[in-house]
Write a protein that holds these residues in place. Structure first.
Motif, PDB file in Angstrom:
ATOM      1  N   GLU A  26      65.089 -15.512  -4.736  1.00 18.17           N
ATOM      2  CA  GLU A  26      65.568 -14.124  -4.685  1.00 18.17           C
ATOM      3  C   GLU A  26      66.584 -13.859  -5.788  1.00 18.17           C
ATOM      4  O   GLU A  26      66.524 -12.821  -6.461  1.00 18.17           O
ATOM      5  N   THR A  51      67.794  -1.241  -1.532  1.00 15.55           N
ATOM      6  CA  THR A  51      66.632  -2.026  -1.103  1.00 15.55           C
ATOM      7  C   THR A  51      66.869  -2.606   0.276  1.00 15.55           C
ATOM      8  O   THR A  51      66.005  -2.502   1.163  1.00 15.55           O
ATOM      9  N   GLN A  55      64.545  -1.239   3.206  1.00 17.68           N
ATOM     10  CA  GLN A  55      63.523  -2.213   3.592  1.00 17.68           C
ATOM     11  C   GLN A  55      63.991  -3.160   4.697  1.00 17.68           C
ATOM     12  O   GLN A  55      63.185  -3.878   5.269  1.00 17.68           O
ATOM     13  N   ASP A  59      63.091  -7.049  -0.741  1.00 17.52           N
ATOM     14  CA  ASP A  59      61.697  -6.859  -1.159  1.00 17.52           C
ATOM     15  C   ASP A  59      61.729  -6.739  -2.681  1.00 17.52           C
ATOM     16  O   ASP A  59      62.151  -5.721  -3.225  1.00 17.52           O
TER      17      ASP A  59
END
Length: 91
Positions: A26, A51, A55, A59
Motif C-alpha cells: 500500500e 479514499t 471506500q 483502494d
C-alpha cells in the motif's frame, strides 16, 4: 482533518496510530501514485483521506483516480476536492 501534516508519510504514521494498517504494498502504491501524477504531499494526503472515507479501506485504483482528477482540475486543497467530488456525485 484538523491536524496539519508535513508529509504523506507523517499522515500514514498518524493513521497507523489510529488503527489503520498500511503494508509495504500500500505504501508503495501511494508513493507510485504521488510520482505518477506529480502530486504534492498535501494533495496525496487529501486523496488518501477521501479514499479511506469513501471506500472505507485503501483502494489503490480509486486513490489513483482521485489523484488524476485532482491534477486535471488543478485541485490543491481539501475544500476544492470535496466540492469537485460532490459535483461528480461521488460524495
Amino acid at each position: 482533518m484538523s491536524k496539519t501534516f508535513k508529509s504523506f508519510t507523517e499522515y500514514i504514521d498518524y493513521l497507523s496510530s489510529k488503527g489503520f494498517s498500511f503494508g509495504i504494498e500500500e505504501f508503495g502504491f501511494i508513493e507510485f501514485g504521488k510520482n505518477y501524477t506529480g502530486s504534492t504531499d498535501q494533495v496525496v494526503i487529501i486523496a488518501l483521506e477521501l479514499t479511506l472515507k469513501i471506500q472505507r479501506e485503501f483502494d489503490g485504483a480509486f486513490f489513483i483516480s482521485l489523484l488524476e482528477k485532482f491534477k486535471q482540475e488543478n485541485i490543491a486543497n481539501k475544500k476544492q476536492a470535496k466540492k469537485h467530488l460532490e459535483e461528480l456525485n461521488i460524495i
